[in-house]
Structure formats: C-alpha cells, structure tokens
Design a protein around this motif. Structure first.
Motif, PDB file in Angstrom:
ATOM      1  N   LYS A 141      -3.810  -3.289   3.920  1.00 15.27           N
ATOM      2  CA  LYS A 141      -4.728  -2.141   4.005  1.00 15.27           C
ATOM      3  C   LYS A 141      -4.794  -1.355   2.700  1.00 15.27           C
ATOM      4  CE  LYS A 141      -4.247  -1.055   8.906  1.00 15.27           C
ATOM      5  NZ  LYS A 141      -3.930  -0.015   9.868  1.00 15.27           N
ATOM      6  N   ALA A 142      -3.803  -1.522   1.845  1.00 14.21           N
ATOM      7  CA  ALA A 142      -3.649  -0.690   0.648  1.00 14.21           C
ATOM      8  C   ALA A 142      -4.536  -1.159  -0.504  1.00 14.21           C
ATOM      9  CB  ALA A 142      -2.198  -0.710   0.195  1.00 14.21           C
ATOM     10  N   LEU A 143      -4.778  -0.214  -1.409  1.00 12.53           N
ATOM     11  CA  LEU A 143      -5.243  -0.566  -2.747  1.00 12.53           C
ATOM     12  C   LEU A 143      -3.995  -0.549  -3.617  1.00 12.53           C
ATOM     13  CD1 LEU A 143      -8.537   1.454  -3.322  1.00 12.53           C
ATOM     14  CD2 LEU A 143      -8.284  -0.988  -2.890  1.00 12.53           C
TER      15      LEU A 143
ATOM     16  N   PHE B 224       4.165  -6.509 -15.640  1.00 12.51           N
ATOM     17  CA  PHE B 224       4.114  -5.295 -14.838  1.00 12.51           C
ATOM     18  C   PHE B 224       5.099  -4.260 -15.364  1.00 12.51           C
ATOM     19  CE2 PHE B 224       1.718  -7.866 -12.123  1.00 12.51           C
ATOM     20  CZ  PHE B 224       1.139  -7.100 -11.130  1.00 12.51           C
ATOM     21  N   ALA B 225       4.626  -3.015 -15.518  1.00 10.75           N
ATOM     22  CA  ALA B 225       5.481  -1.918 -15.965  1.00 10.75           C
ATOM     23  C   ALA B 225       5.584  -0.826 -14.904  1.00 10.75           C
ATOM     24  CB  ALA B 225       4.951  -1.323 -17.270  1.00 10.75           C
ATOM     25  N   ALA B 226       4.524  -0.627 -14.112  1.00 14.50           N
ATOM     26  CA  ALA B 226       4.503   0.426 -13.091  1.00 14.50           C
ATOM     27  C   ALA B 226       3.590   0.002 -11.950  1.00 14.50           C
ATOM     28  CB  ALA B 226       4.032   1.746 -13.696  1.00 14.50           C
ATOM     29  N   TYR B 227       3.803   0.620 -10.785  1.00 18.33           N
ATOM     30  CA  TYR B 227       3.065   0.210  -9.598  1.00 18.33           C
ATOM     31  C   TYR B 227       3.032   1.340  -8.575  1.00 18.33           C
ATOM     32  CZ  TYR B 227       2.245  -1.970  -5.058  1.00 18.33           C
ATOM     33  OH  TYR B 227       1.752  -2.264  -3.809  1.00 18.33           O
ATOM     34  N   SER B 228       1.982   1.351  -7.772  1.00 11.54           N
ATOM     35  CA  SER B 228       1.921   2.159  -6.555  1.00 11.54           C
ATOM     36  C   SER B 228       0.923   1.503  -5.616  1.00 11.54           C
ATOM     37  CB  SER B 228       1.502   3.606  -6.845  1.00 11.54           C
ATOM     38  OG  SER B 228       0.122   3.660  -7.131  1.00 11.54           O
ATOM     39  N   ARG B 229       0.958   1.933  -4.376  1.00 11.65           N
ATOM     40  CA  ARG B 229      -0.099   1.512  -3.450  1.00 11.65           C
ATOM     41  C   ARG B 229      -0.674   2.768  -2.825  1.00 11.65           C
ATOM     42  NH1 ARG B 229       3.041  -1.400   1.711  1.00 11.65           N
ATOM     43  NH2 ARG B 229       3.987   0.516   2.474  1.00 11.65           N
ATOM     44  N   ILE B 230      -1.976   2.745  -2.588  1.00 14.50           N
ATOM     45  CA  ILE B 230      -2.657   3.915  -2.042  1.00 14.50           C
ATOM     46  C   ILE B 230      -3.384   3.541  -0.750  1.00 14.50           C
ATOM     47  CG2 ILE B 230      -2.879   5.021  -4.301  1.00 14.50           C
ATOM     48  CD1 ILE B 230      -5.839   4.185  -4.329  1.00 14.50           C
ATOM     49  N   PHE B 231      -3.563   4.562   0.106  1.00  9.32           N
ATOM     50  CA  PHE B 231      -4.198   4.364   1.398  1.00  9.32           C
ATOM     51  C   PHE B 231      -5.263   5.422   1.640  1.00  9.32           C
ATOM     52  CE2 PHE B 231       0.058   2.644   1.818  1.00  9.32           C
ATOM     53  CZ  PHE B 231      -0.162   1.423   2.447  1.00  9.32           C
ATOM     54  N   LYS B 232      -6.306   5.027   2.320  1.00  8.16           N
ATOM     55  CA  LYS B 232      -7.320   5.998   2.737  1.00  8.16           C
ATOM     56  C   LYS B 232      -6.762   6.812   3.910  1.00  8.16           C
ATOM     57  CE  LYS B 232     -10.141   3.206   5.915  1.00  8.16           C
ATOM     58  NZ  LYS B 232      -9.443   1.965   6.097  1.00  8.16           N
ATOM     59  N   PRO B 233      -7.368   7.980   4.193  1.00  7.22           N
ATOM     60  CA  PRO B 233      -6.886   8.794   5.308  1.00  7.22           C
ATOM     61  C   PRO B 233      -6.823   7.976   6.601  1.00  7.22           C
ATOM     62  CG  PRO B 233      -8.525   9.998   4.058  1.00  7.22           C
ATOM     63  CD  PRO B 233      -8.528   8.585   3.530  1.00  7.22           C
ATOM     64  N   GLY B 234      -5.734   8.158   7.339  1.00  6.87           N
ATOM     65  CA  GLY B 234      -5.570   7.496   8.625  1.00  6.87           C
ATOM     66  C   GLY B 234      -4.876   6.147   8.569  1.00  6.87           C
ATOM     67  N   ASP B 235      -4.780   5.529   7.397  1.00 10.69           N
ATOM     68  CA  ASP B 235      -4.121   4.221   7.312  1.00 10.69           C
ATOM     69  C   ASP B 235      -2.606   4.341   7.221  1.00 10.69           C
ATOM     70  OD1 ASP B 235      -6.359   2.683   7.581  1.00 10.69           O
ATOM     71  OD2 ASP B 235      -6.489   2.079   5.473  1.00 10.69           O
ATOM     72  N   TYR B 236      -2.102   5.470   6.780  1.00 12.99           N
ATOM     73  CA  TYR B 236      -0.649   5.684   6.685  1.00 12.99           C
ATOM     74  C   TYR B 236      -0.307   7.078   7.204  1.00 12.99           C
ATOM     75  CZ  TYR B 236       3.988   4.522   4.903  1.00 12.99           C
ATOM     76  OH  TYR B 236       5.325   4.220   4.803  1.00 12.99           O
ATOM     77  N   PHE B 237      -0.930   8.080   6.591  1.00 13.93           N
ATOM     78  CA  PHE B 237      -0.818   9.471   7.044  1.00 13.93           C
ATOM     79  C   PHE B 237      -2.219   9.952   7.401  1.00 13.93           C
ATOM     80  CE2 PHE B 237       2.811   9.209   3.971  1.00 13.93           C
ATOM     81  CZ  PHE B 237       3.839   9.466   4.867  1.00 13.93           C
ATOM     82  N   THR B 238      -2.311  11.179   7.923  1.00 14.35           N
ATOM     83  CA  THR B 238      -3.616  11.762   8.229  1.00 14.35           C
ATOM     84  C   THR B 238      -4.460  11.867   6.964  1.00 14.35           C
ATOM     85  OG1 THR B 238      -2.622  13.024  10.026  1.00 14.35           O
ATOM     86  CG2 THR B 238      -4.770  13.762   9.255  1.00 14.35           C
ATOM     87  N   GLU B 239      -3.810  12.279   5.860  1.00 11.54           N
ATOM     88  CA  GLU B 239      -4.489  12.395   4.566  1.00 11.54           C
ATOM     89  C   GLU B 239      -4.399  11.048   3.832  1.00 11.54           C
ATOM     90  OE1 GLU B 239      -2.364  16.069   5.802  1.00 11.54           O
ATOM     91  OE2 GLU B 239      -1.657  14.058   5.330  1.00 11.54           O
TER      92      GLU B 239
END
Length: 146
Positions: free
Chosen positions: A44-46, A56-71
C-alpha cells in the motif's frame, strides 16, 4: 544524491531486496530488535529512497490517510549507518513530506517516532501527541505535523 518515489509495483526486484536488506540491517541487527518487518503494508505504501553513487543511503515509506493512521503517515525512516553524518535524515524526511503533499494532497502527517529522535522530528515541524509507549520493546511517541 538521487531521491526516488515508487509504488510497490514500480520497485524492481533488486530495489525491493535492497530496501528489505537495509531495513533489516538498521531495525533488526543494529537496534537488536526482533519484530515483524514484513507487515503486509509495503504493497500500500509509496517507497521514498535516496541513492548515493548507485547504492541506497536513506529510506522511508509513506501512506495515504486511512492506510496506516487516520492521517497520512511516514514510517520505517532510516539512514544507512555510514551515511548518517551527511544530513540524509533531514533530506529523506523532507522528500517524504513533499511526496505526501504531491501524491495525497495532505498536510497533516502522523508518525510513530522512536523517543530518542524527538528533537530531530520537532526540527521538521512534528509535535508530540499523547504519552510515551513501547513498540517492539523500544520507547516511541506519536507525533503530528499540521
């Protein structure tokens, strides 16, 4: 440094392998924390990652509202140990915030931050909400950026 944002489907097999290897290196081995990294949410993540000289030096994953938290949210934030002195943590977080704004048109962002990184996240505009809690045996706090 090159920063890329990809869906799970857009990741090459090699990129996915390197992401999972780096997450294991930092969160399991370095932090001595046994936890279920493969949580079924990567699909589900970007995935936001920084490459330096092709690695690779750095990483994160992001989610739209509702996919992990409300925001909208950012998680699994890491910088490879040998690259921590170059400000890549700030760069990957700023790229993640921008990706949330560009892809989800959101300004409110929720993170579950390791407590020792509180000042780092505050420098990016996040504020603690609620009390400290343990996640996988590590002290965490919820933080929101509006």
């Amino acid at each position: 440094m090159e920063i890329l944002v990809k869906t799970f489907e857009e990741l090459t097999k090699q990129e996915l392998y390197e992401i999972l290897q780096l997450r294991s290196e930092v969160f399991v081995v370095e932090q001595d924390c046994v936890y279920q990294d493969l949580d079924g949410k990567d699909q589900k993540a970007l995935h936001v990652f920084a490459k330096k000289n092709g690695r690779f030096a750095a990483y994160s994953r992001i989610f739209k509202p509702g996919d992990y938290f409300t925001e909208a949210s950012i998680g699994r934030v890491l910088v490879k140990k040998c690259d921590r002195k170059y400000g890549y943590g700030q760069k990957i977080m700023k790229a993640s915030i921008k990706a949330i704004q560009n892809n989800f048109n959101q300004k409110d962002i929720h993170i579950s931050a390791q407590l020792y990184l509180k000042k780092f996240y505050e420098s990016l505009g996040f504020n603690q909400v609620g009390e400290e809690y343990l996640e996988d045996g590590i002290p965490h706090i919820a933080m929101i950026k509006n």
